[in-house]
Scaffold this motif. Structure first.
Motif, mmCIF file in Angstrom:
data_model
loop_
_atom_site.group_PDB
_atom_site.id
_atom_site.type_symbol
_atom_site.label_atom_id
_atom_site.label_comp_id
_atom_site.label_asym_id
_atom_site.label_seq_id
_atom_site.Cartn_x
_atom_site.Cartn_y
_atom_site.Cartn_z
ATOM 1 N N ARG A 197 0.840 -1.197 0.000
ATOM 2 C CA ARG A 197 0.000 0.000 0.000
ATOM 3 C C ARG A 197 0.879 1.252 0.000
ATOM 4 O O ARG A 197 0.609 2.227 -0.697
ATOM 5 N N GLU A 198 1.950 1.202 0.767
ATOM 6 C CA GLU A 198 2.873 2.338 0.839
ATOM 7 C C GLU A 198 3.589 2.543 -0.499
ATOM 8 O O GLU A 198 3.776 3.675 -0.948
ATOM 9 N N LEU A 199 3.945 1.459 -1.158
ATOM 10 C CA LEU A 199 4.580 1.561 -2.482
ATOM 11 C C LEU A 199 3.612 2.157 -3.506
ATOM 12 O O LEU A 199 3.995 2.977 -4.348
ATOM 13 N N LYS A 200 2.350 1.758 -3.411
ATOM 14 C CA LYS A 200 1.322 2.287 -4.299
ATOM 15 C C LYS A 200 1.175 3.796 -4.094
ATOM 16 O O LYS A 200 1.072 4.568 -5.053
ATOM 17 N N ARG A 201 1.191 4.211 -2.823
ATOM 18 C CA ARG A 201 1.103 5.640 -2.514
ATOM 19 C C ARG A 201 2.295 6.404 -3.077
ATOM 20 O O ARG A 201 2.147 7.509 -3.603
ATOM 21 N N GLN A 202 3.499 5.826 -2.972
ATOM 22 C CA GLN A 202 4.696 6.484 -3.497
ATOM 23 C C GLN A 202 4.588 6.694 -5.000
ATOM 24 O O GLN A 202 4.963 7.752 -5.520
ATOM 25 N N LYS A 203 4.063 5.697 -5.697
ATOM 26 C CA LYS A 203 3.892 5.814 -7.149
ATOM 27 C C LYS A 203 2.873 6.904 -7.490
ATOM 28 O O LYS A 203 3.074 7.691 -8.422
ATOM 29 N N LEU A 204 1.761 6.954 -6.746
ATOM 30 C CA LEU A 204 0.736 7.977 -6.982
ATOM 31 C C LEU A 204 1.274 9.379 -6.715
ATOM 32 O O LEU A 204 0.984 10.314 -7.467
ATOM 33 N N VAL A 205 2.047 9.530 -5.654
ATOM 34 C CA VAL A 205 2.624 10.835 -5.325
ATOM 35 C C VAL A 205 3.536 11.296 -6.457
ATOM 36 O O VAL A 205 3.472 12.448 -6.889
ATOM 37 N N ALA A 206 4.362 10.382 -6.956
ATOM 38 C CA ALA A 206 5.273 10.732 -8.050
ATOM 39 C C ALA A 206 4.502 11.083 -9.323
ATOM 40 O O ALA A 206 4.859 12.027 -10.040
ATOM 41 N N LYS A 207 3.430 10.345 -9.587
ATOM 42 C CA LYS A 207 2.646 10.553 -10.806
ATOM 43 C C LYS A 207 1.957 11.923 -10.816
ATOM 44 O O LYS A 207 1.926 12.606 -11.834
ATOM 45 N N TYR A 208 1.392 12.322 -9.680
ATOM 46 C CA TYR A 208 0.601 13.546 -9.618
ATOM 47 C C TYR A 208 1.355 14.747 -9.041
ATOM 48 O O TYR A 208 0.754 15.805 -8.853
ATOM 49 N N ALA A 209 2.638 14.615 -8.762
ATOM 50 C CA ALA A 209 3.384 15.684 -8.098
ATOM 51 C C ALA A 209 3.352 16.991 -8.892
ATOM 52 O O ALA A 209 3.069 18.059 -8.336
ATOM 53 N N ALA A 210 3.613 16.928 -10.182
ATOM 54 C CA ALA A 210 3.654 18.145 -11.005
ATOM 55 C C ALA A 210 2.272 18.795 -11.094
ATOM 56 O O ALA A 210 2.143 20.023 -10.992
ATOM 57 N N LYS A 211 1.247 17.968 -11.289
ATOM 58 C CA LYS A 211 -0.113 18.484 -11.410
ATOM 59 C C LYS A 211 -0.564 19.160 -10.112
ATOM 60 O O LYS A 211 -1.137 20.249 -10.126
ATOM 61 N N ARG A 212 -0.263 18.513 -8.970
ATOM 62 C CA ARG A 212 -0.619 19.086 -7.668
ATOM 63 C C ARG A 212 0.109 20.397 -7.437
ATOM 64 O O ARG A 212 -0.467 21.361 -6.947
ATOM 65 N N ALA A 213 1.384 20.444 -7.796
ATOM 66 C CA ALA A 213 2.177 21.659 -7.587
ATOM 67 C C ALA A 213 1.626 22.819 -8.420
ATOM 68 O O ALA A 213 1.536 23.958 -7.938
ATOM 69 N N ALA A 214 1.247 22.531 -9.665
ATOM 70 C CA ALA A 214 0.700 23.576 -10.538
ATOM 71 C C ALA A 214 -0.627 24.113 -9.983
ATOM 72 O O ALA A 214 -0.850 25.338 -9.956
ATOM 73 N N LEU A 215 -1.500 23.212 -9.546
ATOM 74 C CA LEU A 215 -2.788 23.635 -8.994
ATOM 75 C C LEU A 215 -2.607 24.427 -7.693
ATOM 76 O O LEU A 215 -3.285 25.431 -7.473
ATOM 77 N N LYS A 216 -1.678 23.987 -6.853
ATOM 78 C CA LYS A 216 -1.435 24.699 -5.611
ATOM 79 C C LYS A 216 -0.885 26.098 -5.875
ATOM 80 O O LYS A 216 -1.192 27.037 -5.141
ATOM 81 N N GLU A 217 -0.078 26.220 -6.914
ATOM 82 C CA GLU A 217 0.474 27.525 -7.278
ATOM 83 C C GLU A 217 -0.642 28.484 -7.680
ATOM 84 O O GLU A 217 -0.642 29.656 -7.308
ATOM 85 N N ILE A 218 -1.618 27.974 -8.432
ATOM 86 C CA ILE A 218 -2.762 28.797 -8.839
ATOM 87 C C ILE A 218 -3.576 29.213 -7.612
ATOM 88 O O ILE A 218 -3.988 30.368 -7.486
ATOM 89 N N VAL A 219 -3.796 28.287 -6.692
ATOM 90 C CA VAL A 219 -4.582 28.571 -5.492
ATOM 91 C C VAL A 219 -3.906 29.639 -4.636
ATOM 92 O O VAL A 219 -4.567 30.523 -4.094
ATOM 93 N N ARG A 220 -2.582 29.583 -4.523
ATOM 94 C CA ARG A 220 -1.848 30.529 -3.680
ATOM 95 C C ARG A 220 -1.693 31.917 -4.304
ATOM 96 O O ARG A 220 -1.479 32.888 -3.587
ATOM 97 N N ASP A 221 -1.774 31.995 -5.628
ATOM 98 C CA ASP A 221 -1.551 33.263 -6.333
ATOM 99 C C ASP A 221 -2.752 34.190 -6.145
ATOM 100 O O ASP A 221 -3.801 34.004 -6.756
ATOM 101 N N GLU A 222 -2.590 35.210 -5.307
ATOM 102 C CA GLU A 222 -3.701 36.107 -4.986
ATOM 103 C C GLU A 222 -4.010 37.109 -6.097
ATOM 104 O O GLU A 222 -5.031 37.791 -6.047
ATOM 105 N N SER A 223 -3.128 37.202 -7.101
ATOM 106 C CA SER A 223 -3.390 38.118 -8.212
ATOM 107 C C SER A 223 -4.404 37.531 -9.205
ATOM 108 O O SER A 223 -4.986 38.253 -10.003
ATOM 109 N N LYS A 224 -4.624 36.228 -9.131
ATOM 110 C CA LYS A 224 -5.601 35.575 -10.012
ATOM 111 C C LYS A 224 -7.010 35.828 -9.494
ATOM 112 O O LYS A 224 -7.221 36.047 -8.308
ATOM 113 N N PRO A 225 -8.001 35.785 -10.394
ATOM 114 C CA PRO A 225 -9.387 35.978 -9.950
ATOM 115 C C PRO A 225 -9.849 34.850 -9.021
ATOM 116 O O PRO A 225 -9.379 33.720 -9.110
ATOM 117 N N MET A 226 -10.779 35.195 -8.151
ATOM 118 C CA MET A 226 -11.269 34.252 -7.148
ATOM 119 C C MET A 226 -11.888 33.003 -7.784
ATOM 120 O O MET A 226 -11.715 31.895 -7.270
#
Length: 101
Positions: free
Chosen positions: A9-38
């Motif tokens: 289960r832990e190995l499966k989680r590691q693979k999922l984290v690696a797979k979605y890391a870039a996508k999560r980072a991009a979405l989090k960047e948009i959420v944190r950017d206060e200059s973007k519309p609500m």
């Protein structure tokens, strides 16, 4: 020895984290950017929530490489205290000497 299912289960989680890391980072960047519309930030939050839960890095748990034990994990050696003691007693870790007096 830890349950094989837990280690897998832990190995499966590691693979999922690696797979979605870039996508999560991009979405989090948009959420944190206060200059973007609500509305755009809110949509990014919803997309982030739709991603699998196990793709979050906070759900990972360190486990011993040898036994799979989740507790008493030494990051430097990537093993649990029990495995570390065993390896140290056998002289398999350079520079580590088991104390005895």
């Amino acid at each position: 020895m830890a349950k094989k299912a837990m280690v897998e289960r832990e190995l499966k989680r590691q693979k999922l984290v690696a797979k979605y890391a870039a996508k999560r980072a991009a979405l989090k960047e948009i959420v944190r950017d206060e200059s973007k519309p609500m509305e755009e930030r809110f949509k990014a939050t919803l997309k982030l929530a739709k991603l699998p839960r196990d793709s979050s890095a906070t759900r990972l748990h360190n486990r011993c490489q040898l036994t799979g034990r989740p507790h008493a994990y030494y990051r430097k050696f990537k093993v649990s205290r029990i495995a570390l003691r065993e390896l140290g007693s056998n002289g398999l870790i350079p520079g580590l000497v088991k104390s005895s007096w």
